[in-house]
Design a protein around this motif. Structure first.
Motif, PDB file in Angstrom:
ATOM      1  N   THR A 114      25.830  48.099  38.091  1.00  0.00           N
ATOM      2  CA  THR A 114      26.802  47.879  37.021  1.00  0.00           C
ATOM      3  C   THR A 114      28.045  47.220  37.603  1.00  0.00           C
ATOM      4  O   THR A 114      28.368  47.402  38.780  1.00  0.00           O
ATOM      5  CB  THR A 114      27.218  49.193  36.318  1.00  0.00           C
ATOM      6  N   THR A 115      28.724  46.444  36.757  1.00  0.00           N
ATOM      7  CA  THR A 115      29.996  45.861  37.148  1.00  0.00           C
ATOM      8  C   THR A 115      31.019  46.202  36.086  1.00  0.00           C
ATOM      9  O   THR A 115      30.671  46.430  34.919  1.00  0.00           O
ATOM     10  CB  THR A 115      29.903  44.341  37.348  1.00  0.00           C
ATOM     11  N   HIS A 116      32.281  46.246  36.491  1.00  0.00           N
ATOM     12  CA  HIS A 116      33.376  46.590  35.590  1.00  0.00           C
ATOM     13  C   HIS A 116      34.521  45.617  35.867  1.00  0.00           C
ATOM     14  O   HIS A 116      35.006  45.563  37.004  1.00  0.00           O
ATOM     15  CB  HIS A 116      33.860  48.017  35.832  1.00  0.00           C
ATOM     16  N   LEU A 117      34.942  44.878  34.861  1.00  0.00           N
ATOM     17  CA  LEU A 117      36.074  43.957  34.975  1.00  0.00           C
ATOM     18  C   LEU A 117      37.218  44.533  34.144  1.00  0.00           C
ATOM     19  O   LEU A 117      37.120  44.625  32.917  1.00  0.00           O
ATOM     20  CB  LEU A 117      35.693  42.567  34.466  1.00  0.00           C
ATOM     21  N   SER A 141      46.582  30.234  30.154  1.00  0.00           N
ATOM     22  CA  SER A 141      45.882  30.547  28.917  1.00  0.00           C
ATOM     23  C   SER A 141      45.667  32.049  28.789  1.00  0.00           C
ATOM     24  O   SER A 141      45.575  32.780  29.767  1.00  0.00           O
ATOM     25  CB  SER A 141      44.543  29.820  28.869  1.00  0.00           C
ATOM     26  N   HIS A 142      45.589  32.492  27.552  1.00  0.00           N
ATOM     27  CA  HIS A 142      45.350  33.899  27.258  1.00  0.00           C
ATOM     28  C   HIS A 142      43.861  34.078  26.974  1.00  0.00           C
ATOM     29  O   HIS A 142      43.333  33.504  26.036  1.00  0.00           O
ATOM     30  CB  HIS A 142      46.191  34.338  26.060  1.00  0.00           C
ATOM     31  N   LYS A 143      43.183  34.880  27.783  1.00  0.00           N
ATOM     32  CA  LYS A 143      41.756  35.114  27.593  1.00  0.00           C
ATOM     33  C   LYS A 143      41.532  36.138  26.493  1.00  0.00           C
ATOM     34  O   LYS A 143      42.266  37.113  26.382  1.00  0.00           O
ATOM     35  CB  LYS A 143      41.105  35.628  28.879  1.00  0.00           C
ATOM     36  N   THR A 144      40.484  35.910  25.718  1.00  0.00           N
ATOM     37  CA  THR A 144      40.083  36.866  24.693  1.00  0.00           C
ATOM     38  C   THR A 144      39.012  37.797  25.258  1.00  0.00           C
ATOM     39  O   THR A 144      38.462  37.549  26.338  1.00  0.00           O
ATOM     40  CB  THR A 144      39.497  36.138  23.470  1.00  0.00           C
ATOM     41  N   ARG A 145      38.709  38.834  24.513  1.00  0.00           N
ATOM     42  CA  ARG A 145      37.641  39.748  24.921  1.00  0.00           C
ATOM     43  C   ARG A 145      36.335  38.975  25.108  1.00  0.00           C
ATOM     44  O   ARG A 145      35.605  39.191  26.074  1.00  0.00           O
ATOM     45  CB  ARG A 145      37.472  40.852  23.883  1.00  0.00           C
ATOM     46  N   LYS A 146      36.073  38.048  24.199  1.00  0.00           N
ATOM     47  CA  LYS A 146      34.853  37.234  24.298  1.00  0.00           C
ATOM     48  C   LYS A 146      34.851  36.426  25.599  1.00  0.00           C
ATOM     49  O   LYS A 146      33.813  36.296  26.248  1.00  0.00           O
ATOM     50  CB  LYS A 146      34.735  36.317  23.088  1.00  0.00           C
ATOM     51  N   ASP A 147      35.996  35.886  25.989  1.00  0.00           N
ATOM     52  CA  ASP A 147      36.097  35.124  27.245  1.00  0.00           C
ATOM     53  C   ASP A 147      35.736  36.005  28.441  1.00  0.00           C
ATOM     54  O   ASP A 147      34.991  35.588  29.329  1.00  0.00           O
ATOM     55  CB  ASP A 147      37.513  34.575  27.451  1.00  0.00           C
ATOM     56  N   TYR A 148      36.276  37.226  28.463  1.00  0.00           N
ATOM     57  CA  TYR A 148      35.969  38.144  29.562  1.00  0.00           C
ATOM     58  C   TYR A 148      34.491  38.514  29.573  1.00  0.00           C
ATOM     59  O   TYR A 148      33.867  38.586  30.628  1.00  0.00           O
ATOM     60  CB  TYR A 148      36.827  39.413  29.469  1.00  0.00           C
ATOM     61  N   GLU A 149      33.938  38.748  28.397  1.00  0.00           N
ATOM     62  CA  GLU A 149      32.515  39.091  28.321  1.00  0.00           C
ATOM     63  C   GLU A 149      31.650  37.932  28.809  1.00  0.00           C
ATOM     64  O   GLU A 149      30.664  38.139  29.523  1.00  0.00           O
ATOM     65  CB  GLU A 149      32.144  39.520  26.905  1.00  0.00           C
ATOM     66  N   GLU A 150      32.027  36.711  28.466  1.00  0.00           N
ATOM     67  CA  GLU A 150      31.281  35.534  28.946  1.00  0.00           C
ATOM     68  C   GLU A 150      31.389  35.410  30.470  1.00  0.00           C
ATOM     69  O   GLU A 150      30.428  35.020  31.136  1.00  0.00           O
ATOM     70  CB  GLU A 150      31.772  34.259  28.264  1.00  0.00           C
ATOM     71  N   THR A 207      40.805  49.516  29.554  1.00  0.00           N
ATOM     72  CA  THR A 207      39.796  48.720  28.866  1.00  0.00           C
ATOM     73  C   THR A 207      39.139  47.839  29.889  1.00  0.00           C
ATOM     74  O   THR A 207      39.813  47.203  30.706  1.00  0.00           O
ATOM     75  CB  THR A 207      40.434  47.867  27.759  1.00  0.00           C
ATOM     76  N   TYR A 208      37.793  47.829  29.876  1.00  0.00           N
ATOM     77  CA  TYR A 208      37.071  47.036  30.852  1.00  0.00           C
ATOM     78  C   TYR A 208      35.788  46.507  30.249  1.00  0.00           C
ATOM     79  O   TYR A 208      35.233  47.087  29.316  1.00  0.00           O
ATOM     80  CB  TYR A 208      36.807  47.820  32.125  1.00  0.00           C
ATOM     81  N   VAL A 209      35.348  45.387  30.795  1.00  0.00           N
ATOM     82  CA  VAL A 209      34.078  44.797  30.396  1.00  0.00           C
ATOM     83  C   VAL A 209      33.032  45.286  31.380  1.00  0.00           C
ATOM     84  O   VAL A 209      33.208  45.183  32.594  1.00  0.00           O
ATOM     85  CB  VAL A 209      34.134  43.266  30.386  1.00  0.00           C
ATOM     86  N   ILE A 210      31.955  45.839  30.848  1.00  0.00           N
ATOM     87  CA  ILE A 210      30.874  46.375  31.655  1.00  0.00           C
ATOM     88  C   ILE A 210      29.684  45.421  31.594  1.00  0.00           C
ATOM     89  O   ILE A 210      29.323  44.940  30.526  1.00  0.00           O
ATOM     90  CB  ILE A 210      30.441  47.770  31.152  1.00  0.00           C
ATOM     91  N   GLY A 211      29.105  45.164  32.738  1.00  0.00           N
ATOM     92  CA  GLY A 211      27.869  44.394  32.822  1.00  0.00           C
ATOM     93  C   GLY A 211      26.793  45.258  33.444  1.00  0.00           C
ATOM     94  O   GLY A 211      27.023  45.921  34.445  1.00  0.00           O
ATOM     95  N   PHE A 228      24.753  39.250  34.505  1.00  0.00           N
ATOM     96  CA  PHE A 228      24.496  40.469  33.745  1.00  0.00           C
ATOM     97  C   PHE A 228      24.114  40.113  32.316  1.00  0.00           C
ATOM     98  O   PHE A 228      24.756  39.272  31.691  1.00  0.00           O
ATOM     99  CB  PHE A 228      25.728  41.385  33.766  1.00  0.00           C
ATOM    100  N   HIS A 229      23.071  40.770  31.802  1.00  0.00           N
ATOM    101  CA  HIS A 229      22.572  40.438  30.470  1.00  0.00           C
ATOM    102  C   HIS A 229      23.091  41.381  29.391  1.00  0.00           C
ATOM    103  O   HIS A 229      23.308  40.966  28.257  1.00  0.00           O
ATOM    104  CB  HIS A 229      21.046  40.426  30.470  1.00  0.00           C
ATOM    105  N   HIS A 230      23.294  42.644  29.728  1.00  0.00           N
ATOM    106  CA  HIS A 230      23.861  43.604  28.780  1.00  0.00           C
ATOM    107  C   HIS A 230      25.335  43.741  29.107  1.00  0.00           C
ATOM    108  O   HIS A 230      25.701  44.339  30.126  1.00  0.00           O
ATOM    109  CB  HIS A 230      23.137  44.957  28.884  1.00  0.00           C
ATOM    110  N   VAL A 231      26.185  43.170  28.254  1.00  0.00           N
ATOM    111  CA  VAL A 231      27.626  43.104  28.507  1.00  0.00           C
ATOM    112  C   VAL A 231      28.365  43.632  27.280  1.00  0.00           C
ATOM    113  O   VAL A 231      28.046  43.260  26.153  1.00  0.00           O
ATOM    114  CB  VAL A 231      28.055  41.652  28.814  1.00  0.00           C
TER     115      VAL A 231
END
Length: 94
Positions: free
Chosen positions: A41-44, A2-11, A89-93, A18-21
């Motif tokens: 902080t985390t970075h995906l 499956s192809h993950k969306t930005r929303k999927d990565y943020e979830e 591009t990365y998702v930050i928590g 992490f609450h602020h994502v």
């Protein structure tokens, strides 16, 4: 596969507690001088790559992370970051 969306990565990052994502993109060859954050902080990474070092460590080295990698940076830990030639591009928590 499956192809993950930005929303999927943020979830996914939210599921780690992490609450602020949010998703952030840096242009090619961006550089962040040594700095720290008040909290953990985390970075995906979802596209591109980044290289990080911890200059205050006794024997600092640089490590490069790519798509799918998670990087956690402890609160108040001084770190320096270089973005790859294709940007990142990365998702930050926080």
């Amino acid at each position: 596969m499956s192809h993950k969306t930005r929303k999927d990565y943020e979830e996914e990052v939210r599921s780690w507690g992490f609450h602020h994502v949010f998703t952030w993109t840096d242009g090619p060859n961006a550089h962040y001088k040594p700095h720290s954050h008040a909290g953990l902080t985390t970075h995906l990474i979802i596209n591109g790559q980044l290289t990080i070092t911890y200059p205050k460590d006794p024997n600092p080295d640089k490590k490069t992370y790519t798509v799918g990698d998670r990087i956690d940076v402890d609160a108040n830990k001084i770190h320096e970051v270089w973005i790859g030639s294709q940007g990142c591009t990365y998702v930050i928590g926080e």
